[in-house]
Design an enzyme around this catalytic site. Sequence first.
Site, PDB file in Angstrom:
ATOM      1  N   CYS A 111      66.423 -17.896  93.543  1.00 51.23           N
ATOM      2  CA  CYS A 111      65.640 -18.550  92.495  1.00 51.23           C
ATOM      3  C   CYS A 111      66.446 -18.509  91.193  1.00 51.23           C
ATOM      4  O   CYS A 111      66.934 -17.446  90.790  1.00 51.23           O
ATOM      5  CB  CYS A 111      64.299 -17.834  92.318  1.00 51.23           C
ATOM      6  SG  CYS A 111      63.293 -18.504  90.964  1.00 51.23           S
ATOM      7  N   CYS A 138      84.046 -21.987  96.877  1.00 54.02           N
ATOM      8  CA  CYS A 138      84.033 -22.238  98.332  1.00 54.02           C
ATOM      9  C   CYS A 138      83.041 -23.354  98.615  1.00 54.02           C
ATOM     10  O   CYS A 138      81.878 -23.283  98.198  1.00 54.02           O
ATOM     11  CB  CYS A 138      83.656 -20.962  99.066  1.00 54.02           C
ATOM     12  SG  CYS A 138      83.427 -21.178 100.853  1.00 54.02           S
ATOM     13  N   CYS A 190      98.945 -14.721  97.822  1.00 51.02           N
ATOM     14  CA  CYS A 190      99.240 -16.122  98.102  1.00 51.02           C
ATOM     15  C   CYS A 190      98.011 -16.992  97.860  1.00 51.02           C
ATOM     16  O   CYS A 190      96.915 -16.496  97.603  1.00 51.02           O
ATOM     17  CB  CYS A 190      99.742 -16.286  99.528  1.00 51.02           C
ATOM     18  SG  CYS A 190      98.486 -15.953 100.783  1.00 51.02           S
ATOM     19  N   CYS A 219      62.444  16.539 107.654  1.00 49.67           N
ATOM     20  CA  CYS A 219      61.672  16.760 106.442  1.00 49.67           C
ATOM     21  C   CYS A 219      61.974  15.664 105.415  1.00 49.67           C
ATOM     22  O   CYS A 219      63.023  15.016 105.457  1.00 49.67           O
ATOM     23  CB  CYS A 219      61.955  18.142 105.855  1.00 49.67           C
ATOM     24  SG  CYS A 219      63.596  18.333 105.129  1.00 49.67           S
ATOM     25  N   CYS A 221      87.336 -16.762 102.381  1.00 47.98           N
ATOM     26  CA  CYS A 221      86.088 -16.396 101.717  1.00 47.98           C
ATOM     27  C   CYS A 221      85.324 -15.379 102.549  1.00 47.98           C
ATOM     28  O   CYS A 221      85.555 -15.231 103.756  1.00 47.98           O
ATOM     29  CB  CYS A 221      85.248 -17.654 101.483  1.00 47.98           C
ATOM     30  SG  CYS A 221      83.689 -17.335 100.606  1.00 47.98           S
ATOM     31  N   CYS A 281      59.812 -21.711  94.474  1.00 50.85           N
ATOM     32  CA  CYS A 281      60.126 -20.308  94.757  1.00 50.85           C
ATOM     33  C   CYS A 281      58.937 -19.640  95.438  1.00 50.85           C
ATOM     34  O   CYS A 281      57.788 -19.804  95.021  1.00 50.85           O
ATOM     35  CB  CYS A 281      60.473 -19.577  93.461  1.00 50.85           C
ATOM     36  SG  CYS A 281      60.784 -17.817  93.689  1.00 50.85           S
ATOM     37  N   CYS A 311      79.896 -21.923 101.159  1.00 53.02           N
ATOM     38  CA  CYS A 311      78.820 -21.042 100.669  1.00 53.02           C
ATOM     39  C   CYS A 311      78.624 -21.129  99.169  1.00 53.02           C
ATOM     40  O   CYS A 311      77.714 -20.489  98.620  1.00 53.02           O
ATOM     41  CB  CYS A 311      79.090 -19.595 101.077  1.00 53.02           C
ATOM     42  SG  CYS A 311      80.558 -18.871 100.303  1.00 53.02           S
TER      43      CYS A 311
END
Length: 546
Positions: free
Chosen positions: A404, A487, A500, A341, A505, A437, A490
């Site tokens: 974007c 990083c 440490c 349902c 990442c 975009c 990425c």
Amino acid sequence: MAAIEDDDVSVILEEQREEIMAAKTLTRDHDLAFSLQMQEALAVSRAAHTSSSSSSSPESPTLDFAGGDDGFDYTSLILEDIARVDQERLDREFGVQEMKRLKVDLDRRIHDHKFAKEIMNIPDADWTKDGDFFQKPYSLKPSSSVAKVSPFSFSAIEGESFRVYCKGLVSEEMIGETRVTVGGVGVAICDSTDNLIWEVTKVLVADQSKSPEIAELEAIVHGLDEALTFDLGRVTFFIDDFKLFNYVTGRVEPRQSGVATLVNQVALLQKKFPYCQPSLLTRNDVKFVFKLARDAIVSQIKWPDETSKGKKTFKETCVICYEGITVDKMFSVDGCFHRFCFSCMKQHVEVKLLGGKTATCPSEGCKSEVKMDCCAKFLDPKLVEVMIQRKKEGSICDSDKVYCPYPKCSELMAKAEVFEYTKQFFVGTEQSAARKCMKCGMFFCMQCKVPWHYKDTCEDFSKSKGYQNVGDGMLKSLAQSKRWRQCIRCNNMVELAFGCYHITCRCGYEFCYTCGEEWKGKKATCTCPIWDERNIIRDTNVNRRR
């Protein structure tokens, strides 16, 4: 002994009906005459008898002998049997005529399809010269074989190859408060190019002991029976279960007696075709016939109901909440076609979303994915957008994601797809960092992650004040002040809260937090210290540390 023609059977049945009706009328006349004579005799006897009592004697009952000594009307029963036999004969005649009509229609379609192929292969020169005179009218030819049941030869069918898709299902369902085991069979017959010719849904008599393998084999038997009904010569039937495929091909001997019996039945049916072979395919390729089998199951678990407005509808039981729900408020999961349902599905999907996961079918052991576009029936549109976005994020690796930079858009795209899209509007896309975009249509810089700087190069723009106030410029300024590390794979920002300096990442890249050099094989490639005591010993009283 020669078979009795349908016309002769009809005449015989009509004669028997007339004779029985005449006999029944005669019997009623005799019974009525006998009843009148008995009543007169009783009246005379009563008048001759003198009684001293002044009380009136009870009125003598009227005798009814219309039904014989035991009161049963045998002639009506015989007439009902004759009417039933006559109706069965008419049904058979209708079935034969309908099957003949379907075979003629199929034969004509195959003939037209072949003729269309022939026309497509005609050289242009011949078409220009004789194109208006190409013709190949369809006609039924008398059968030359004595063994043929039909007086006509379906030449197009006899030369065509057909594909038979079969699916059998057994499922535990709820009808009201009772849990039952029901089964269904779906069969689809297609031509060699997978154009649907005939489809059948049948209810499968199921119990708790019936296994899915038996249901699948019974579906294959039904499918081959349907193909024999059409007198199809060359047939390939498809199986989506590797174990069953091995049973049918004889590679593996089934251990269960019920399975072995059905496998032998399939083998016997195969021998009735000039050509009949099994073929293995994936479940996604039999999706449409899977739905036919589920439809057969649903037809057994729904019951008629009447709304407050007097409108007739059907209900079925949701296996999660056990409530009787109208069929238009039941959601069918695409792929497995399990039904629940709207209310239960809404709660299930929302819980999955809150846990950061994509929703799958709630049925135990089922891994079919719940399609986002279908959830609009019971989910808020904003949640549907969240699901679509989450699935898209999961399908693109971190190093390939592009957002974007315009705050009112922020559309997620993959580098490859936005590159191909920009090529349609921007000359020299290969040599430029400009991208368009796919949602808002605005240009932005792929390298700087900011709106497109038309007059400046990326290097010049990165040194300008405008870069410090826009997009990545603001982020990098904040990162420098907070001593975050980016990083290089990425481009995500990483903050060291404690621990440490060896950073892993979320994209899987390992590097040194101090200098950014890569770690290889769990070993540092730089000479920076691995840890600092201030980052190892945590102050539990400082809530801001994570």
